[in-house]
Design an enzyme around this catalytic site. Structure first.
Site, PDB file in Angstrom:
ATOM      1  N   SER A  54       0.688  -1.256  -0.055  1.00 45.27           N
ATOM      2  CA  SER A  54      -0.128   0.140   0.132  1.00 45.27           C
ATOM      3  C   SER A  54       0.881   1.195  -0.061  1.00 45.27           C
ATOM      4  CB  SER A  54      -0.948  -0.018   1.383  1.00 45.27           C
ATOM      5  OG  SER A  54      -1.282   1.247   1.590  1.00 45.27           O
ATOM      6  N   TYR A  93      -1.651  -1.063  10.951  1.00 42.52           N
ATOM      7  CA  TYR A  93      -2.009  -1.808   9.588  1.00 42.52           C
ATOM      8  C   TYR A  93      -0.600  -1.469   8.710  1.00 42.52           C
ATOM      9  CZ  TYR A  93      -3.562  -1.842   4.915  1.00 42.52           C
ATOM     10  OH  TYR A  93      -3.573  -2.044   3.399  1.00 42.52           O
ATOM     11  N   LYS A 102       2.215  -4.104   6.508  1.00 51.23           N
ATOM     12  CA  LYS A 102       2.507  -3.822   5.307  1.00 51.23           C
ATOM     13  C   LYS A 102       4.131  -3.696   5.134  1.00 51.23           C
ATOM     14  CE  LYS A 102      -1.404  -4.615   3.378  1.00 51.23           C
ATOM     15  NZ  LYS A 102      -1.566  -5.643   2.802  1.00 51.23           N
TER      16      LYS A 102
HETATM   17  P1  NAD Z   1     -10.849  -7.220   1.171  1.00 50.19           P
HETATM   18  O1  NAD Z   1     -11.089  -7.171   2.768  1.00 50.19           O
HETATM   19  O2  NAD Z   1     -12.013  -6.910   0.395  1.00 50.19           O
HETATM   20  O3  NAD Z   1     -10.057  -8.506   0.971  1.00 50.19           O
HETATM   21  C1  NAD Z   1      -9.375  -9.201   1.710  1.00 50.19           C
HETATM   22  C2  NAD Z   1      -9.780 -10.717   1.741  1.00 50.19           C
HETATM   23  O4  NAD Z   1      -8.981 -11.509   2.661  1.00 50.19           O
HETATM   24  C3  NAD Z   1     -11.215 -10.816   2.265  1.00 50.19           C
HETATM   25  O5  NAD Z   1     -11.959 -11.418   1.240  1.00 50.19           O
HETATM   26  C4  NAD Z   1     -11.029 -11.553   3.668  1.00 50.19           C
HETATM   27  O6  NAD Z   1     -12.080 -12.536   3.874  1.00 50.19           O
HETATM   28  C5  NAD Z   1      -9.707 -12.319   3.322  1.00 50.19           C
HETATM   29  N1  NAD Z   1      -8.884 -12.669   4.472  1.00 50.19           N
HETATM   30  C6  NAD Z   1      -8.541 -11.827   5.273  1.00 50.19           C
HETATM   31  N2  NAD Z   1      -7.828 -12.597   6.282  1.00 50.19           N
HETATM   32  C7  NAD Z   1      -7.702 -13.706   5.907  1.00 50.19           C
HETATM   33  C8  NAD Z   1      -6.958 -14.986   6.345  1.00 50.19           C
HETATM   34  N3  NAD Z   1      -6.048 -14.961   7.368  1.00 50.19           N
HETATM   35  N4  NAD Z   1      -7.022 -16.193   5.709  1.00 50.19           N
HETATM   36  C9  NAD Z   1      -7.735 -16.127   4.700  1.00 50.19           C
HETATM   37  N5  NAD Z   1      -8.485 -15.058   4.020  1.00 50.19           N
HETATM   38  C10 NAD Z   1      -8.297 -14.053   4.622  1.00 50.19           C
HETATM   39  O7  NAD Z   1      -9.874  -6.260   1.155  1.00 50.19           O
HETATM   40  P2  NAD Z   1      -9.391  -5.437  -0.485  1.00 50.19           P
HETATM   41  O8  NAD Z   1      -9.763  -4.126  -0.454  1.00 50.19           O
HETATM   42  O9  NAD Z   1      -9.670  -6.411  -1.608  1.00 50.19           O
HETATM   43  O10 NAD Z   1      -7.781  -5.628  -0.199  1.00 50.19           O
HETATM   44  C11 NAD Z   1      -6.752  -6.664  -0.596  1.00 50.19           C
HETATM   45  C12 NAD Z   1      -5.362  -6.365  -0.175  1.00 50.19           C
HETATM   46  O11 NAD Z   1      -4.983  -5.051  -0.624  1.00 50.19           O
HETATM   47  C13 NAD Z   1      -5.202  -6.367   1.448  1.00 50.19           C
HETATM   48  O12 NAD Z   1      -4.037  -7.037   1.647  1.00 50.19           O
HETATM   49  C14 NAD Z   1      -4.936  -4.790   1.525  1.00 50.19           C
HETATM   50  O13 NAD Z   1      -4.390  -4.741   2.634  1.00 50.19           O
HETATM   51  C15 NAD Z   1      -4.416  -4.493   0.362  1.00 50.19           C
HETATM   52  N6  NAD Z   1      -4.634  -2.828   0.110  1.00 50.19           N
HETATM   53  C16 NAD Z   1      -5.896  -2.527   0.115  1.00 50.19           C
HETATM   54  C17 NAD Z   1      -6.094  -1.267  -0.308  1.00 50.19           C
HETATM   55  C18 NAD Z   1      -7.791  -0.609  -0.311  1.00 50.19           C
HETATM   56  O14 NAD Z   1      -7.935   0.649  -0.205  1.00 50.19           O
HETATM   57  N7  NAD Z   1      -8.564  -1.423  -0.584  1.00 50.19           N
HETATM   58  C19 NAD Z   1      -5.268  -0.126  -0.259  1.00 50.19           C
HETATM   59  C20 NAD Z   1      -3.921  -0.682  -0.416  1.00 50.19           C
HETATM   60  C21 NAD Z   1      -3.732  -2.194  -0.054  1.00 50.19           C
HETATM   61  N1  UFG Z   2     -12.471  11.384   3.631  1.00 55.29           N
HETATM   62  C1  UFG Z   2     -13.215  12.271   3.797  1.00 55.29           C
HETATM   63  N2  UFG Z   2     -14.387  11.766   4.395  1.00 55.29           N
HETATM   64  C2  UFG Z   2     -14.585  10.639   4.584  1.00 55.29           C
HETATM   65  C3  UFG Z   2     -13.722   9.386   4.040  1.00 55.29           C
HETATM   66  C4  UFG Z   2     -12.535   9.918   3.785  1.00 55.29           C
HETATM   67  O1  UFG Z   2     -13.104  13.411   3.649  1.00 55.29           O
HETATM   68  O2  UFG Z   2     -15.816   9.925   4.969  1.00 55.29           O
HETATM   69  C5  UFG Z   2     -11.050  12.013   2.993  1.00 55.29           C
HETATM   70  C6  UFG Z   2      -9.934  11.512   3.697  1.00 55.29           C
HETATM   71  O3  UFG Z   2      -9.588  12.433   4.617  1.00 55.29           O
HETATM   72  C7  UFG Z   2      -8.789  11.624   2.751  1.00 55.29           C
HETATM   73  C8  UFG Z   2      -9.343  11.074   1.441  1.00 55.29           C
HETATM   74  O4  UFG Z   2     -10.983  11.433   1.677  1.00 55.29           O
HETATM   75  O5  UFG Z   2      -8.374  12.981   2.381  1.00 55.29           O
HETATM   76  C9  UFG Z   2      -9.232   9.627   0.939  1.00 55.29           C
HETATM   77  O6  UFG Z   2      -9.734   8.933   2.316  1.00 55.29           O
HETATM   78  P1  UFG Z   2      -9.836   7.206   2.163  1.00 55.29           P
HETATM   79  O7  UFG Z   2     -10.008   6.971   3.509  1.00 55.29           O
HETATM   80  O8  UFG Z   2     -10.589   6.877   1.216  1.00 55.29           O
HETATM   81  O9  UFG Z   2      -8.465   6.836   1.925  1.00 55.29           O
HETATM   82  P2  UFG Z   2      -6.805   7.090   2.329  1.00 55.29           P
HETATM   83  O10 UFG Z   2      -5.988   7.620   1.595  1.00 55.29           O
HETATM   84  O11 UFG Z   2      -6.952   7.784   3.913  1.00 55.29           O
HETATM   85  O12 UFG Z   2      -6.605   5.488   3.018  1.00 55.29           O
HETATM   86  C10 UFG Z   2      -6.536   4.605   1.791  1.00 55.29           C
HETATM   87  C11 UFG Z   2      -6.688   3.166   2.488  1.00 55.29           C
HETATM   88  C12 UFG Z   2      -5.579   2.831   3.329  1.00 55.29           C
HETATM   89  C13 UFG Z   2      -4.357   2.811   2.587  1.00 55.29           C
HETATM   90  C14 UFG Z   2      -3.973   4.076   1.856  1.00 55.29           C
HETATM   91  C15 UFG Z   2      -3.019   4.156   0.888  1.00 55.29           C
HETATM   92  O13 UFG Z   2      -7.690   3.326   3.273  1.00 55.29           O
HETATM   93  O14 UFG Z   2      -5.619   1.521   3.897  1.00 55.29           O
HETATM   94  O15 UFG Z   2      -5.380   4.682   0.948  1.00 55.29           O
HETATM   95  O16 UFG Z   2      -2.939   3.338  -0.098  1.00 55.29           O
HETATM   96  F1  UFG Z   2      -3.240   2.788   3.146  1.00 55.29           F
END
Ligand code: NAD
Ligand code: UFG
Length: 349
Positions: free
Chosen positions: A127, A151, A155
């Site tokens: 991330s 979190y 990572k």
């Molecule tokens: P998500 O929660 O939708 O998907 C993660 C999946 O992993 C879920 O289906 C959950 O049930 C499964 N899971 C969790 N722990 C497990 C375990 N111990 N064993 C088996 N399955 C397990 O999340 P996502 O948004 O699809 O994110 C996927 C990956 O990308 C994550 O590692 C997350 O940290 C990373 N990531 C997500 C974002 C974002 O904004 N969505 C940003 C950066 C990184």
């Molecule tokens: N924001 C609002 N109101 C809300 C939610 C978010 O104003 O209700 C703003 C936040 O302050 C930020 C922007 O919208 O300025 C984006 O916020 P998000 O929560 O959508 O995303 P972040 O950038 O804070 O974080 C996301 C993921 C993290 C990840 C990060 C970088 O949630 O897990 O991107 O990849 F680490």
């Protein structure tokens, strides 16, 4: 040539389900493991419906070594894409041990099992959070790494573990080396254009895009914009929003690049997956309103603890080395989010 089989951990989740869809479309065999702690099996049912192709699903936890052994024994896996993990920043501050256990221990058990089965090709979900509060933007992969919450630390630690792992057997003449791509996602949003799969957060969303979508569909009264006094063009936070389908395709490009390496050519490389453009919260609200015709009620609220002013990628390394670029624009991100949210107001339920 035999089709390659990709094991996708966390494949029922938001990014995982979109990636499974692209893998199936590209002709891979797909095996998913997921404990369904944050997802619904319905997502994968729909992936199979959209593609008219089947995948194999095993419900279980990546921390369960016996379970992993069973899966690795049953399938001839060529590579692993590792999404499984917990991802809520706020929750990670309340339950750090759950995050360290799930994300770090889970990755240890997974990589140990891969090594035992001599499967050493891995794509890992990292991330942009590993850049902490960057000194400047756009961010390149060699920026200093840091984390501001448990979190983010999971990572960061996993990245270090994977770099150590790749380093350890670079020059080992008896076994083929690890080939690892670490993908640092910026802010994934949007949904598949079919409107059948998308992001389905539990409870009130933490992230901006699902929050806006739920205000639009009438589930939430109004958006709180966290901070309007940041040093950005309009005072609201700036992020690099990337369409989840583009992101999913980035995983296929990363796999191709790993498969194209010579057998003895190992390593671990991180890539930014973003668009390279920073968009403010207010601009996101306007873009959603323009694309969908839905009005979004909002109020300004204090800054959210731990938020940074601006974060966007320099994605040129992924362009050079993975031949990957984001293609979908903000309009597509908004329309696809709305198609998913309006067609599935209760998500997969
Ligand atoms: P998500 O929660 O939708 O998907 C993660 C999946 O992993 C879920 O289906 C959950 O049930 C499964 N899971 C969790 N722990 C497990 C375990 N111990 N064993 C088996 N399955 C397990 O999340 P996502 O948004 O699809 O994110 C996927 C990956 O990308 C994550 O590692 C997350 O940290 C990373 N990531 C997500 C974002 C974002 O904004 N969505 C940003 C950066 C990184
Ligand atoms: N924001 C609002 N109101 C809300 C939610 C978010 O104003 O209700 C703003 C936040 O302050 C930020 C922007 O919208 O300025 C984006 O916020 P998000 O929560 O959508 O995303 P972040 O950038 O804070 O974080 C996301 C993921 C993290 C990840 C990060 C970088 O949630 O897990 O991107 O990849 F680490």
């Amino acid at each position: 040539m035999k089709r390659k089989t990709i094991l996708v951990t966390g494949g029922a989740g938001y990014i995982g389900s979109h990636t499974c869809l692209e893998l199936l479309e590209a002709g891979y065999d797909v095996v998913v493991i997921d404990n369904l702690s944050n997802s619904k099996l319905e997502a994968l049912t729909r992936v199979q419906h959209i593609t008219q192709k089947t995948l194999v699903f095993h419900q279980g936890d990546i921390r369960d070594k016996h379970f992993l052994f069973e899966v690795f024994s049953r399938h001839k896996i060529d590579a692993v894409i590792h999404f499984a993990g917990l991802k809520a920043v706020g929750e990670s501050c309340e339950k750090p041990l759950a995050y360290y256990h799930n994300n770090i221990y889970g990755t240890l058990v997974l990589t140990e099992t891969m090594a035992e089965y001599a499967i050493k090709t891995l794509v890992f979900s990292s991330s942009a959070t590993v850049y902490g509060d960057p000194e400047s933007v756009p961010i390149t992969e060699n920026f200093p790494l840091s984390a501001t919450n448990p979190y983010g630390r999971t990572k960061l630690f996993i990245e270090e573990i994977l770099r150590d792992l790749a380093q350890a057997d670079q020059n080992n003449p008896v076994s083929s080396p690890w080939k690892i791509s670490i993908l640092r996602y910026f802010n994934p949003i949007g949904a598949h254009e079919s409107g059948l799969i998308g992001e389905d957060p539990n409870g009130i969303p933490n992230n901006l895009m699902p929050y806006i979508a739920q205000v639009a569909v009438g589930k939430l009264p109004q958006l709180s914009i966290f901070g309007n006094d940041y040093p950005t063009s309009d005072g609201t936070g700036v992020r690099d929003y990337i369409h989840v389908v583009d992101l999913a395709k980035g995983h296929l490009q990363a796999l191709l690049a790993l498969f194209a390496k010579q057998p003895e050519q190992g390593g671990c490389q991180a890539y930014n997956l973003g668009t390279g453009s920073g968009i403010s919260v207010l601009a996101m609200v306007q873009a959603f309103e323009q694309a969908t015709g839905q009005k979004i009620a909002y109020q300004f609220a204090p800054r959210r603890a731990g938020d940074i002013a601006a974060c966007y990628a320099d994605p040129s390394l992924a362009a050079q080395e993975l031949n990957w670029r984001s293609e979908k624009n903000l309009d597509a991100m908004m329309l696809d989010t709305w198609r998913w949210q309006s067609g599935n107001p209760e998500g997969y339920r």
